[in-house]
Design an enzyme around this catalytic site. Structure first.
Site, PDB file in Angstrom:
ATOM      1  CG  ASP A  23      -1.807   1.163   1.352  1.00  0.00           C
ATOM      2  OD1 ASP A  23      -1.600   2.149   0.605  1.00  0.00           O
ATOM      3  OD2 ASP A  23      -2.746   1.108   2.168  1.00  0.00           O
ATOM      4  CE1 TYR A  27      -9.821   9.234  -8.209  1.00  0.00           C
ATOM      5  CE2 TYR A  27     -11.302  10.577  -9.548  1.00  0.00           C
ATOM      6  CZ  TYR A  27     -10.248   9.680  -9.450  1.00  0.00           C
ATOM      7  OH  TYR A  27      -9.627   9.243 -10.590  1.00  0.00           O
TER       8      TYR A  27
END
Ligand code: UDP
Length: 331
Positions: free
Chosen positions: A60, A149
């Site tokens: 990640d 986002y």
């Protein structure tokens, strides 16, 4: 020692990341593919596993990124990228665009590598200027459902510019408009996989709102060519890469009905909050600076994409529909 240049691709198991891996292998690079497989699918890159120039790290990038090899290029394409995904995992979406980008810029600086970050037409929000040129600042709601986002990507652009001006890192920013092609997930809520999945299952096609909102769809090979050319160029300001061929979502549904031959009809559902009314890239910059423009028509691209989904085995289709990738990894 190999004289091949090495590229780190984050989001390597995703739709765009996997196509980029294919392209860079074809161009003769060594690839380090990185993905945490939250939305990625190892099936997209399993054909590369036997290749000695490809390695995969399950990591990640919002956490510190360690790579021991020298790096020539970094492509940061890790991020959830569909409204359904970033509603489901809003914090990870914010982190990968902000902390993840920071980590990769730091890595680029340490390795003296050139980095390209995947930005998006969402930085323009629900645009008041149409079509959208790179100079338009946008109309974004920071606290709406898309804010996690949109604002992560706007921060990503800001920090990328700061690393360019303050640290002298070689940076590139691509603003990606709606893109489609083989390997998309069928359950991520994006309109093309939604319609194709519905047609394959014999369900009605769900048009949100009255279908008058527009989008402009780019076939993935065209996008990859644009990204490759931008990365190799000497231009560090944002560049739109997309296909300006604009269509209403209502007409798009009709095109899918014709393509698939489904006997189903269109049904109308509520329009999601802050769904942009119109979107079309102004690609003057890409044309002039990169000599790039899309080549694949929607008719051709949609046919290739539909044929891909039709050719999937039952098991692979199930995985694309249910995001059932974890079981696959355990095998
Ligand atoms: N859309 C739709 N039906 C669906 C999924 C999406 O009409 O089943 C619409 C959606 O409201 C939007 C457009 O299609 O206006 C494109 O949606 P997508 O999620 O693919 O991308 P984005 O909105 O981020 O451009």
């Amino acid at each position: 020692m190999s004289s091949k240049k090495t590229v780190l691709i984050t989001g390597a198991a995703g739709f765009l990341g996997s196509h980029l891996c294919d392209r860079f292998i074809k161009e003769g690079f060594k690839i380090i593919g990185m993905d945490n497989l939250i939305t990625g699918d190892l099936r997209n890159i399993e054909h590369l596993f036997p290749n000695k120039d490809f390695v995969f790290y399950n990591h990640d990038v919002s956490n510190y990124v360690h790579v021991s090899d020298d790096l020539d290029y970094i492509l940061h394409f890790a991020s959830p990228a569909s409204p359904i995904d970033y509603l489901k995992i809003p914090i990870q979406t914010l982190k990968v665009g902000s902390l993840g980008t920071h980590n990769l810029l730091g890595l680029a600086k340490a390795k003296n590598a050139r980095i390209i970050v995947a930005s998006t037409s969402e930085v323009y929000g629900d645009p008041h200027v149409h079509p959208q040129p790179e100079e338009y600042y946008g109309n974004v709601n920071p606290v709406g459902p898309r804010g996690v986002y949109d604002e992560a990507k706007r921060f990503q652009e800001a920090i990328t510019m700061a690393y360019h001006t303050y640290h002298g890192v070689e940076t590139r920013i691509v603003r990606i408009f709606n893109t489609y092609g083989p390997r998309m997930r069928l359950n991520d809520g994006r309109v093309l996989p939604a319609f194709i999945g519905q047609a394959l299952r014999g369900e009605d096609l769900t048009v949100f709102g009255d279908g008058s909102q527009t989008r402009s769809f780019c076939y993935v090979d065209d996008l990859v060519q644009g990204i490759y050319t931008l990365l190799m160029s000497d231009y560090h300001m944002p560049v739109n890469i997309g296909n300006p061929d604009e269509i209403t979502i209502g007409d798009f549904a009709e095109e899918i009905i014709k393509l698939t031959g489904t006997s189903q009809k269109v049904i109308y559902k509520e329009l999601p909050v802050n769904d942009p009314k119109q979107r079309q890239p102004n690609i003057t910059k890409a044309k002039e600076l990169l000599n790039w423009q899309p080549k694949v028509s929607r008719e051709e691209g949609l046919k290739i994409t539909y044929d891909y989904f039709k050719s999937l085995s039952k098991e692979d289709l199930y995985a694309k529909e249910h995001n059932d990738f974890k079981g696959y990894i355990k095998k």
